[in-house]
Design a protein around this motif. Structure first.
Motif, short mmCIF file in Angstrom:
data_model
loop_
_atom_site.label_atom_id
_atom_site.label_comp_id
_atom_site.label_asym_id
_atom_site.label_seq_id
_atom_site.Cartn_x
_atom_site.Cartn_y
_atom_site.Cartn_z
N LEU A 124 0.44 -1.06 0.06
CA LEU A 124 0.30 -0.33 0.09
C LEU A 124 0.83 1.06 -0.14
O LEU A 124 0.07 2.07 0.36
CB LEU A 124 -0.76 -0.02 1.22
CG LEU A 124 -2.02 -1.18 1.58
CD1 LEU A 124 -2.84 -1.28 2.80
CD2 LEU A 124 -3.25 -0.42 0.30
N SER A 125 1.92 0.87 -0.17
CA SER A 125 3.00 2.54 -0.22
C SER A 125 2.85 3.41 -0.95
O SER A 125 3.14 4.50 -1.42
CB SER A 125 4.72 1.87 -0.72
OG SER A 125 4.88 1.31 -1.73
N TYR A 126 2.53 3.31 -2.20
CA TYR A 126 1.72 3.82 -3.26
C TYR A 126 0.38 3.87 -4.29
O TYR A 126 -0.09 2.65 -4.16
CB TYR A 126 3.40 4.56 -4.52
CG TYR A 126 3.05 3.02 -5.22
CD1 TYR A 126 2.78 2.99 -6.61
CD2 TYR A 126 3.64 1.66 -4.70
CE1 TYR A 126 2.64 1.30 -7.69
CE2 TYR A 126 3.84 0.62 -5.71
CZ TYR A 126 3.42 0.93 -7.97
OH TYR A 126 3.14 -0.42 -7.80
N GLY A 127 0.05 4.96 -4.62
CA GLY A 127 -1.15 4.99 -5.83
C GLY A 127 -2.25 5.10 -5.57
O GLY A 127 -3.61 4.99 -5.89
N GLY A 128 -2.32 5.26 -4.17
CA GLY A 128 -3.66 5.33 -3.55
C GLY A 128 -3.85 6.76 -2.38
O GLY A 128 -3.01 7.15 -1.69
N SER A 129 -5.26 7.01 -1.75
CA SER A 129 -5.30 8.13 -0.46
C SER A 129 -5.01 8.09 0.37
O SER A 129 -4.99 6.75 0.68
CB SER A 129 -6.58 8.62 -1.27
OG SER A 129 -8.08 7.92 -0.89
N ARG A 130 -4.76 8.61 0.94
CA ARG A 130 -3.99 8.61 2.13
C ARG A 130 -5.12 7.62 3.09
O ARG A 130 -5.26 6.50 4.13
CB ARG A 130 -3.81 9.40 3.23
CG ARG A 130 -2.50 10.09 3.26
CD ARG A 130 -2.14 11.41 4.40
NE ARG A 130 -0.57 11.79 3.72
CZ ARG A 130 -0.02 12.51 4.18
NH1 ARG A 130 -1.06 13.30 5.14
NH2 ARG A 130 0.38 13.27 4.02
N GLU A 131 -6.41 8.05 2.76
CA GLU A 131 -7.80 7.56 3.44
C GLU A 131 -8.28 6.19 2.67
O GLU A 131 -8.60 5.49 3.82
CB GLU A 131 -9.05 8.50 3.19
CG GLU A 131 -9.36 9.82 3.39
CD GLU A 131 -8.15 11.21 2.86
OE1 GLU A 131 -7.42 10.68 1.85
OE2 GLU A 131 -7.36 12.03 3.17
N TYR A 132 -7.66 5.77 1.58
CA TYR A 132 -8.03 4.51 0.98
C TYR A 132 -6.94 3.50 1.59
O TYR A 132 -7.39 2.35 2.40
CB TYR A 132 -7.52 4.42 -0.40
CG TYR A 132 -7.89 3.37 -0.54
CD1 TYR A 132 -9.32 2.88 -1.37
CD2 TYR A 132 -6.77 1.83 -1.08
CE1 TYR A 132 -9.99 1.13 -1.48
CE2 TYR A 132 -7.11 1.49 -1.58
CZ TYR A 132 -8.40 0.46 -1.90
OH TYR A 132 -8.99 -0.96 -2.45
N VAL A 133 -5.59 3.76 2.09
CA VAL A 133 -4.74 3.51 2.53
C VAL A 133 -4.86 2.94 4.25
O VAL A 133 -5.00 1.68 4.43
CB VAL A 133 -3.47 3.47 2.83
CG1 VAL A 133 -2.40 2.86 3.67
CG2 VAL A 133 -3.18 4.00 1.28
N LYS A 134 -5.90 4.02 4.99
CA LYS A 134 -6.25 3.67 6.11
C LYS A 134 -7.37 3.17 6.24
O LYS A 134 -7.47 1.95 8.00
CB LYS A 134 -6.74 4.90 6.58
CG LYS A 134 -6.50 5.55 7.89
CD LYS A 134 -6.96 6.48 9.14
CE LYS A 134 -8.00 6.63 10.27
NZ LYS A 134 -7.73 7.81 10.60
N GLU A 135 -8.41 2.75 4.97
CA GLU A 135 -10.07 1.83 5.43
C GLU A 135 -9.31 0.76 5.30
O GLU A 135 -9.65 -0.10 5.51
CB GLU A 135 -10.42 2.47 3.93
CG GLU A 135 -11.78 1.77 4.03
CD GLU A 135 -12.32 2.46 2.94
OE1 GLU A 135 -13.88 1.29 2.27
OE2 GLU A 135 -12.33 3.22 2.83
N ILE A 136 -8.02 0.62 4.22
CA ILE A 136 -8.08 -1.52 3.81
C ILE A 136 -6.83 -1.55 4.64
O ILE A 136 -7.24 -2.51 4.88
CB ILE A 136 -6.93 -1.54 2.12
CG1 ILE A 136 -8.18 -0.34 1.20
CG2 ILE A 136 -6.53 -2.32 2.18
CD1 ILE A 136 -9.53 -1.59 1.27
#
Length: 356
Positions: free
Chosen positions: A218-230
């Motif tokens: 999850l180190s690149y390619g998505g928002s902080r919110e999405y990383v936190k959610e997943i």
């Protein structure tokens, strides 16, 4: 004079330019990184390459350096087709496209799926429909992607096979026989929502009581919110056995993760993560893809053993984890593809079609 256009600097563009400058005479080639996009890390090139790089960072550089180069270029290579306001320039300068090759990266082809999202994406798709039919040549590794581009945009472009170097040093990949301990499951290749992480976690939830470790880049390619959610969802389902990778790893560390992976799930609905897939096939790992993707069709057509991700909901854990029976032939095929000689031959074929 040959011009190479990149939307921005990435690990893949860096790996490609390092390979290209090391095996080809780059006099007469210019490499343009565009429209002010900054890399998320510093990139270092050898001196010959540095002298041939231009950055389109402001209006002055565009008007007095970049556009004059494009107007004089014998051939232009689009290393992906940028999905941004630069499409307006190409819509009004379609004559330049007639001496250009579009090299598909994946996301640039499937951008048509965004068309209905907003006035901006509808405009971009309108421009793409005016631009893409003018390319006389489309390059991709998976021919099915070029076939889709032709069908989607009424293109008559020729096809050339091409592949970018994988980001993993093959010498760091060490094949190991199955061992005891937890089954290490790698899901996706980035924080891009196109990985469909929620769906993967739901598929694997039936195995939550088994001895597994779920590793999620999850180190690149998505928002902080999405990383936190997943991350939160993964921890809720698998507890401490869900291992999110939240920072970019050094090549040696990432190769070790691939070496220790037993099963990989790539749930993208389009061709994506090809470098990771090839690395894992080279290692003899079990790889699940979506059956409708061009990459699934491509690998099956070349007698590589990949599996349908939708089967996971109907099979036992033992069947899910069972190593592929035909891994030796698949490993041999992947090894040939990932060799430096293979990359150089493919790029020689493409470049020799349009010599400077």
């Amino acid at each position: 004079m040959i011009v190479h256009l990149f939307a921005g600097q990435t690990n893949y563009s860096h790996a490609w330019l390092s390979m290209f400058s090391g095996h080809f005479n780059i006099e007469g080639h210019w490499f343009i990184f565009g429209l002010g996009k900054k890399p998320y890390r510093d990139f270092v090139y050898d001196e010959p390459a540095r002298k041939r790089i231009l950055y389109a960072r402001n209006l002055k550089s565009l008007l007095f350096r970049i556009i004059p180069l494009l107007l004089r270029a014998k051939w232009i290579y689009f290393h992906s087709l940028a999905y941004d306001p630069s499409l307006l320039f190409w819509a009004f300068n379609r004559r330049l496209l007639k001496r250009s090759t579009w090299i598909i990266w994946g996301f640039d082809l499937y951008a048509f799926q965004k068309e209905g999202n907003s006035p901006r994406t509808r405009l971009y798709e309108y421009l793409r429909r005016r631009i893409i039919p003018h390319f006389p040549e489309i390059a991709s590794y998976v021919e099915e992607d070029t076939q889709l581009a032709r069908a989607q945009y009424q293109s008559q472009a020729g096809y050339v096979q091409i592949l970018y170097p994988t980001l993993v040093d093959v010498s760091l990949l060490k094949y190991e026989e199955s061992r005891g301990g937890p089954v290490n499951i790698l899901i996706g290749n980035s924080a891009d929502p196109a990985n469909c992480h929620r769906e993967i976690i739901d598929l694997l939830s039936g195995f939550a009581d088994r001895e597994i470790a779920v590793i999620c880049p999850l180190s690149y390619g998505g928002s902080r919110e999405y990383v936190k959610e997943i991350t939160s969802l993964g921890k809720e389902v698998f507890g401490d056995r869900f291992i999110p990778l939240l920072s970019v790893l050094e090549p040696e560390a990432y190769a070790e993760i691939l070496n220790r992976t037993d099963v990989c799930l790539m749930n993208h609905r389009r061709q994506q993560g090809l470098g990771n897939i090839l690395s894992l096939l080279y290692l003899g790992k079990k790889v699940y893809l979506r059956k409708e993707t061009s990459s699934f069709t491509f690998f099956r057509r070349n007698n590589c053993e990949v599996f349908d991700i939708e089967d996971i909901g109907t099979i036992s854990f033992d069947e899910f984890r069972r190593p592929p029976a035909g891994s030796e032939s698949t490993r041999k095929y992947a090894a040939e593809i990932m060799s430096a000689e293979y990359y150089v031959n493919l790029w020689s074929n493409l470049i020799n079609r349009h010599p400077s």
